[in-house]
Design a protein around this motif. Structure first.
Motif, PDB file in Angstrom:
ATOM      1  N   HIS A   1       0.822  -1.201   0.000  1.00 38.87           N
ATOM      2  CA  HIS A   1       0.000   0.000   0.000  1.00 38.87           C
ATOM      3  C   HIS A   1       0.863   1.260   0.000  1.00 38.87           C
ATOM      4  N   LYS A   2       1.947   1.240   0.784  1.00 38.02           N
ATOM      5  CA  LYS A   2       2.829   2.408   0.846  1.00 38.02           C
ATOM      6  C   LYS A   2       3.715   2.536  -0.380  1.00 38.02           C
ATOM      7  N   TRP A   3       4.304   1.434  -0.830  1.00 38.48           N
ATOM      8  CA  TRP A   3       5.372   1.496  -1.823  1.00 38.48           C
ATOM      9  C   TRP A   3       5.056   0.788  -3.134  1.00 38.48           C
ATOM     10  N   GLY A   4       3.855   0.221  -3.279  1.00 38.89           N
ATOM     11  CA  GLY A   4       3.527  -0.554  -4.467  1.00 38.89           C
ATOM     12  C   GLY A   4       3.402   0.284  -5.722  1.00 38.89           C
ATOM     13  N   ASP A   5       3.650  -0.339  -6.843  1.00 36.59           N
ATOM     14  CA  ASP A   5       3.552   0.331  -8.144  1.00 36.59           C
ATOM     15  C   ASP A   5       2.101   0.344  -8.619  1.00 36.59           C
ATOM     16  N   GLN A   6       1.759   1.374  -9.372  1.00 34.78           N
ATOM     17  CA  GLN A   6       0.450   1.453 -10.006  1.00 34.78           C
ATOM     18  C   GLN A   6       0.294   0.286 -10.974  1.00 34.78           C
ATOM     19  N   ARG A   7      -0.883  -0.317 -11.011  1.00 37.18           N
ATOM     20  CA  ARG A   7      -1.140  -1.432 -11.920  1.00 37.18           C
ATOM     21  C   ARG A   7      -1.873  -0.976 -13.184  1.00 37.18           C
ATOM     22  N   PHE A   8      -2.326   0.272 -13.221  1.00 34.87           N
ATOM     23  CA  PHE A   8      -3.007   0.868 -14.377  1.00 34.87           C
ATOM     24  C   PHE A   8      -4.191   0.027 -14.848  1.00 34.87           C
TER      25      PHE A   8
END
Length: 180
Positions: A52-59
């Motif tokens: 939640h803090k550091w995850g990449d956008q999945r678009f």
């Protein structure tokens, strides 16, 4: 568990994953597939928090349930505690994941990969990782003085006379709304 405190989450997984999850019963000590999946997600809550803090956008990209189009897909129900479901919904929204089911399958697949590597020591290995993360968080946590200086800088940049500052709790819900 009271029925009102759980969310009936229906989604699809491939048959291979379902069998692997059922075979984890000796580790998870839960009678049902739903219980096993919920326990896995509970164990992985620190990972959900980090993501939640550091995850990449999945678009909002769709990923298939499994790579093999011939493999059987099965419908499953998971009775998720409302707090855990809320965390999954927030992660789904903030990382722009196509669906919560896709997110759950990703987490279950991750845990099954860990079990293949560490076997019965998977919980010990996860605890080592989580302990290291907690110590890193403690070391890098800003002091209250630093937080107050940062808040003061933000407040000074807010336009207008009726400036509002919202303070959130750990569930990303507004705790206080301060008028400055």
């Amino acid at each position: 568990m009271v029925l009102a405190d759980v969310h009936d989450f229906h989604f699809v997984i491939n048959q291979e994953m379902k069998e692997k999850l059922k075979n984890l019963d000796f580790i998870m000590k839960s009678g049902t597939l739903s219980g096993i999946m919920v326990k896995i997600l509970h164990v992985l809550t620190p990972i959900i928090g980090k993501e939640h803090k550091w995850g990449d956008q999945r678009f909002s990209k769709y990923t298939a349930v499994c790579d093999d189009p011939e493999e059987t897909r099965e419908h499953v129900h998971m009775y998720v505690p409302v707090e855990l479901y809320r965390e999954l919904k927030l992660l789904h929204q903030d990382l722009n994941v196509y669906s919560i089911a896709q997110l759950v399958r990703e987490l279950l697949r991750f845990f099954l990969d860990l079990v293949e590597v560490y076997k019965n020591d998977v919980f010990k290995e996860l605890e080592k990782i989580f302990t290291r993360w907690r110590s890193e968080d403690e070391e890098t946590r800003p002091s209250s003085g630093n937080l107050m200086r940062q808040l003061w800088r933000v407040i000074q940049l807010l336009p207008g006379k009726n400036r509002l500052v919202t303070v959130y709790n750990t569930n990303y819900s507004p705790l206080w709304v301060l008028r400055i």
